[in-house]
Scaffold this motif. Structure first.
Motif, mmCIF file in Angstrom:
data_model
loop_
_atom_site.group_PDB
_atom_site.id
_atom_site.type_symbol
_atom_site.label_atom_id
_atom_site.label_comp_id
_atom_site.label_asym_id
_atom_site.label_seq_id
_atom_site.Cartn_x
_atom_site.Cartn_y
_atom_site.Cartn_z
ATOM 1 N N THR A 73 -35.687 -84.375 -26.178
ATOM 2 C CA THR A 73 -34.310 -84.781 -25.941
ATOM 3 C C THR A 73 -33.428 -83.564 -25.664
ATOM 4 O OG1 THR A 73 -33.665 -84.573 -28.273
ATOM 5 C CG2 THR A 73 -34.659 -86.681 -27.579
ATOM 6 N N ALA A 74 -32.213 -83.860 -25.230
ATOM 7 C CA ALA A 74 -31.258 -82.779 -25.012
ATOM 8 C C ALA A 74 -30.965 -82.045 -26.323
ATOM 9 C CB ALA A 74 -29.962 -83.341 -24.425
ATOM 10 N N VAL A 84 -33.522 -74.952 -29.375
ATOM 11 C CA VAL A 84 -34.393 -73.806 -29.069
ATOM 12 C C VAL A 84 -33.957 -73.036 -27.835
ATOM 13 C CG1 VAL A 84 -36.355 -74.930 -30.164
ATOM 14 C CG2 VAL A 84 -35.992 -75.240 -27.706
ATOM 15 N N GLN A 85 -32.808 -73.384 -27.256
ATOM 16 C CA GLN A 85 -32.421 -72.799 -25.974
ATOM 17 C C GLN A 85 -32.293 -71.280 -26.040
ATOM 18 O OE1 GLN A 85 -31.987 -74.914 -23.109
ATOM 19 N NE2 GLN A 85 -32.385 -72.881 -22.238
#
Length: 376
Positions: free
Chosen positions: A309-310, A316-317
């Motif tokens: 999901t977003a 973790v971006q």
């Protein structure tokens, strides 16, 4: 002259494999790393995870040192909050007796840091600094670990890592005790204590840290080399190295600060292939940050098929954005940026892919690119 390049290995377990194969892979890469030109080969300490086999650094270091001839071998890091200074010195003293002058004893303050993290839950947290780019290097917004620290699983694991009712001693005291045992100057209550094996060991002592906290100060004040953690805590790497340099005092070990900085990399002949091999990384980091512990590293196909999901992506971006993925020239250039911005004296790379052969190739391709100028 390029700065030295070294390796940090977590002994990752791939999906469908097991700890035994992961450890054999680690020993194989260490032997190859020696021929590729890497300076050091460090192993980590991780517990309660299905996806990492490196739980006892001293044991694994002994296996690696026995299988190699020249490369320095060490810990990145022994978590001293989980064992006594005496036990650490005895373990590394034993290893040094068999492999003299090749060992790095990297120390981390995880045990004390765990207790501090729990205590900090009731305190207000400062607003995180927004993401920024510093001379080409991405410094993302700092990840908030409070939900992970507050989980029941965290509490159980913390308790299991120590004897009942044990309290982690102050990190600075542990470091000083380790130094005294090695130097043969330890004394308590007027009684001199000598450690065999351990006293006089020719180990290189390092402090590892992720922020501008006690680890950086201890390393600097004692004139020890410092390893800063960009691959796990990219948001705080600049603060960590700045704090270390500000605290530095010349010693019998160093007359000037010595900084090593880590990075997570995946290298392949094409950028497309490198991105494909690195594609499970987000799912793997997600398993750590949600408290499950690192899962066995998935195949790219398994990662692509998993629900995502977003919200998962946002968690973790920062780690995905600061992983260096691409061709040898592309990754080498990003490493040079990291080295320039941090003014690092040495870089430490870690690589995780599902297939062992891809990992070996990544290290080989990077080494050929990195050392090309020195060999010309």
């Amino acid at each position: 002259m390029t700065v030295p390049l070294s390796i940090l290995d977590l002994a990752p377990i791939s999906s469908g494999s097991d700890a035994g194969q992961a450890l054999r892979n680690t020993i194989d890469i260490a032997k190859r790393a020696e021929s590729f030109g890497y300076h050091r080969y460090w192993v980590a300490e991780h517990h309660f995870t299905d996806g990492v086999a490196s739980a006892a650094p001293a044991v694994l270091i002994g296996l690696i040192a026995a299988a190699t001839d020249r490369i320095r071998v060490g810990s990145g890091a022994v978590q001293v909050g989980h064992q006594t200074a005496l036990s650490v010195v005895e373990q590394f003293g034993l290893l040094d007796a068999v492999h003299p002058g090749r060992l790095d004893l990297g120390l981390g303050r995880s045990g004390q840091r765990r207790a501090e993290a729990v205590a900090s839950l009731s305190k207000p947290k400062p607003a995180p600094k927004p993401a920024r780019v510093v001379d080409g290097l991405l410094i993302p917004e700092q990840f908030d670990f409070s939900k992970l620290v507050a989980s029941p699983r965290w509490g159980v694991q913390t308790a299991l890592l120590q004897q009942p009712s044990a309290v982690s001693p102050d990190f600075a005291e542990v470091v000083d005790d380790i130094r005294a045992f090695i130097a043969g100057t330890y004394s308590r209550d007027g009684i001199d204590v000598h450690v065999t094996p351990g006293e006089g060991a020719k180990v290189e002592l390092w402090i590892l840290g992720s922020s501008a906290g006690q680890s950086a100060e201890v390393a600097g004040e004692r004139g020890l080399p410092f390893a800063a953690n960009y691959h796990v805590s990219p948001a705080t790497v600049l603060e960590a190295v700045e704090a270390y340099r500000a605290a530095f005092r010349p010693s019998g070990v160093l007359d000037r600060p010595y900084v090593l900085v880590s990075a997570d990399v995946v290298v392949a002949p094409t950028a497309e292939e490198a991105r494909h091999l690195a594609s499970p990384y987000g799912q793997w980091v997600h398993s750590i940050r949600t408290g499950r512990g690192a899962i066995p590293f998935p195949t790219p196909a398994e990662a692509a098929a998993a629900p995502w999901t977003a919200e998962d992506q946002a968690l973790v971006q920062d780690r995905i954005d600061t992983q260096f993925v691409g061709t040898p020239p592309e990754v080498a250039e990003r490493l040079r940026t990291l080295q320039r911005v941090t003014d690092a004296d040495e870089l430490l790379v870690t690589t995780i892919t599902h297939d062992h052969a891809d990992r070996v190739r990544s290290f080989e391709l990077l080494a050929k690119e990195w050392f090309a100028q020195d060999r010309a």
